[in-house]
Scaffold this motif. Structure first.
Motif, mmCIF file in Angstrom:
data_model
loop_
_atom_site.group_PDB
_atom_site.id
_atom_site.type_symbol
_atom_site.label_atom_id
_atom_site.label_comp_id
_atom_site.label_asym_id
_atom_site.label_seq_id
_atom_site.Cartn_x
_atom_site.Cartn_y
_atom_site.Cartn_z
ATOM 1 N N PRO A 119 49.291 -15.142 0.918
ATOM 2 C CA PRO A 119 48.785 -13.969 0.526
ATOM 3 C C PRO A 119 49.811 -12.933 -0.455
ATOM 4 O O PRO A 119 49.148 -12.095 -0.881
ATOM 5 C CB PRO A 119 49.362 -13.228 2.201
ATOM 6 C CG PRO A 119 50.350 -14.230 2.626
ATOM 7 C CD PRO A 119 50.196 -15.263 2.188
ATOM 8 N N ASP A 120 50.748 -13.553 -0.943
ATOM 9 C CA ASP A 120 51.173 -12.798 -1.903
ATOM 10 C C ASP A 120 50.726 -13.463 -3.414
ATOM 11 O O ASP A 120 51.211 -12.964 -4.379
ATOM 12 C CB ASP A 120 52.786 -13.323 -1.990
ATOM 13 C CG ASP A 120 53.443 -12.627 -0.877
ATOM 14 O OD1 ASP A 120 53.014 -11.529 -0.371
ATOM 15 O OD2 ASP A 120 54.409 -13.118 -0.399
ATOM 16 N N CYS A 121 49.734 -14.371 -3.565
ATOM 17 C CA CYS A 121 49.043 -14.728 -4.755
ATOM 18 C C CYS A 121 47.593 -14.118 -4.483
ATOM 19 O O CYS A 121 46.846 -14.506 -3.849
ATOM 20 C CB CYS A 121 49.210 -16.068 -4.793
ATOM 21 S SG CYS A 121 48.597 -16.951 -6.519
ATOM 22 N N GLU A 122 47.366 -13.481 -5.825
ATOM 23 C CA GLU A 122 45.854 -13.179 -5.993
ATOM 24 C C GLU A 122 45.161 -14.431 -6.633
ATOM 25 O O GLU A 122 45.585 -14.855 -7.514
ATOM 26 C CB GLU A 122 45.795 -11.841 -6.969
ATOM 27 C CG GLU A 122 46.459 -10.579 -6.189
ATOM 28 C CD GLU A 122 46.355 -9.506 -7.277
ATOM 29 O OE1 GLU A 122 45.157 -9.395 -8.047
ATOM 30 O OE2 GLU A 122 47.291 -8.516 -7.200
ATOM 31 N N VAL A 123 43.905 -14.260 -6.189
ATOM 32 C CA VAL A 123 42.879 -15.239 -6.707
ATOM 33 C C VAL A 123 41.643 -14.487 -7.220
ATOM 34 O O VAL A 123 40.913 -13.880 -6.514
ATOM 35 C CB VAL A 123 42.416 -16.260 -5.615
ATOM 36 C CG1 VAL A 123 41.381 -17.232 -6.272
ATOM 37 C CG2 VAL A 123 43.547 -17.032 -4.926
ATOM 38 N N HIS A 124 41.445 -14.778 -8.507
ATOM 39 C CA HIS A 124 40.384 -14.156 -9.135
ATOM 40 C C HIS A 124 39.279 -15.175 -9.552
ATOM 41 O O HIS A 124 39.629 -16.259 -10.036
ATOM 42 C CB HIS A 124 40.728 -13.507 -10.711
ATOM 43 C CG HIS A 124 41.712 -12.236 -10.342
ATOM 44 N ND1 HIS A 124 41.458 -11.356 -9.440
ATOM 45 C CD2 HIS A 124 42.737 -11.931 -10.904
ATOM 46 C CE1 HIS A 124 42.367 -10.406 -9.436
ATOM 47 N NE2 HIS A 124 43.211 -10.984 -10.448
ATOM 48 N N ILE A 125 38.128 -15.275 -9.084
ATOM 49 C CA ILE A 125 37.229 -16.119 -9.477
ATOM 50 C C ILE A 125 36.105 -15.757 -10.292
ATOM 51 O O ILE A 125 35.463 -14.454 -10.348
ATOM 52 C CB ILE A 125 36.393 -16.379 -7.947
ATOM 53 C CG1 ILE A 125 37.232 -16.936 -6.858
ATOM 54 C CG2 ILE A 125 35.237 -17.364 -8.017
ATOM 55 C CD1 ILE A 125 36.934 -17.074 -5.727
#
Length: 303
Positions: A119-125
């Motif tokens: 949850p501490d890592c953002e994922v952009h798609i």
């Protein structure tokens, strides 16, 4: 009981079907791989691979053993990877791209699981334009992407083939091919193929939009197209035809466009890419999740 090298040598050779590449991946000599496989075959009591001077193939028993061992091996690897990443934590931002709708479905599914675990890592798609398939990756906007092969660039690392999709031909609804059950690569000489254009490697274009049939007949090319959505407009008004994965019929159904399967075209393979030398914890973890959700369909590319 299998030793670790026996297990890894067998599964890697079953994937690569090449003793040299297997030895390279496992950082041992080719002779060590050969000895290990022979020892395993003696233990089993039968050949697991058929070897000739030109190729290596799994026997029926070898294929059965691979299908039995691979899920457990992948599960062990996934469990270890989860433990390691949980211990060190995954933070920051990860950009992941895709080129086709079905690739996007898998990327979104993997991103959802990734966010739950980290949850501490953002994922952009984001969708990768076919007119510039490597631009976002090379510029740093993306860290990883799932896209069509072949890719052979010195600055791009290749992961495993995830999807292997049969091809179809998109034609105008009133085209003579539209009523047929299948078409062949030779049929392309009798129509106009609409290729993509942009910052695309030449070998990629030649593979997906060939200029010659297998017998050497010229394939007429129409005006090149920059954006994928333009393809449908051109086809629907009779400007030409285009090649697509057969699965596209479920994603790209449009008025005036028909899909006809190929009877003899090689499949379109979709695999993972990232910048060479930049396989960090975020990239490795996302790749592992994709492999967990959808085990690879083929051998790995050049890494």
């Amino acid at each position: 009981m299998l030793e670790r090298l026996e297990l890894e040598a067998f599964l890697t050779l079953a994937e690569e079907l090449h003793f040299g590449r297997t030895a390279e991946r496992l950082h041992v000599t080719t002779g060590r791989i050969s000895q290990t496989i022979k020892k395993l075959e003696r233990q089993v009591g039968a050949l697991l691979f058929e070897r000739t001077s030109r190729e290596v193939r799994l026997t029926a028993l070898g294929q059965q053993l691979r299908d039995t061992l691979l899920p457990a091996y992948e599960q062990i690897g996934a469990g270890l990877e989860q433990a390691v990443t949980a211990a060190r934590g995954i933070t920051g931002t990860l950009g992941v791209g895709f080129s086709a709708g079905w690739s996007g479905d898998l990327v979104v599914q993997a991103a959802d699981l990734f966010r739950v675990r980290h949850p501490d890592c953002e994922v952009h798609i984001q969708e990768v334009p076919l007119g510039d398939p490597l631009g976002p990756l090379r510029s740093g906007k993306l860290d990883l992407q799932l896209t069509e092969f072949p890719i052979d660039e010195p600055d791009i690392a290749l992961g495993p083939v995830i999807f292997s999709e049969p091809r179809a031909l998109m034609v105008p609804a009133g085209h003579p091919f539209a009523g047929r059950e299948t078409v062949s690569l030779e049929d392309l000489a009798d129509t106009v193929l609409l290729p993509m254009t942009g910052n695309i490697p030449g070998y990629w274009l030649d593979y997906h939009y060939p200029r010659l049939t297998p017998s050497g007949r010229a394939i007429p090319h129409g005006p090149p197209i920059t954006y994928w959505q333009e393809v449908f407009s051109h086809i629907s008004v009779g400007k030409g035809v285009s090649v697509v994965a057969a699965r596209g019929v479920r994603y790209y159904t449009r008025p005036g466009v028909a899909f006809v399967p190929f009877s003899d075209a090689p499949p379109i393979e979709y695999g993972l890419l990232w910048r060479a030398g930049e396989e960090n914890d975020r990239v490795r973890t996302f790749i592992q999740i994709i492999r967990e959700i959808h085990p690879p369909a083929g051998r790995s590319g050049r890494a």
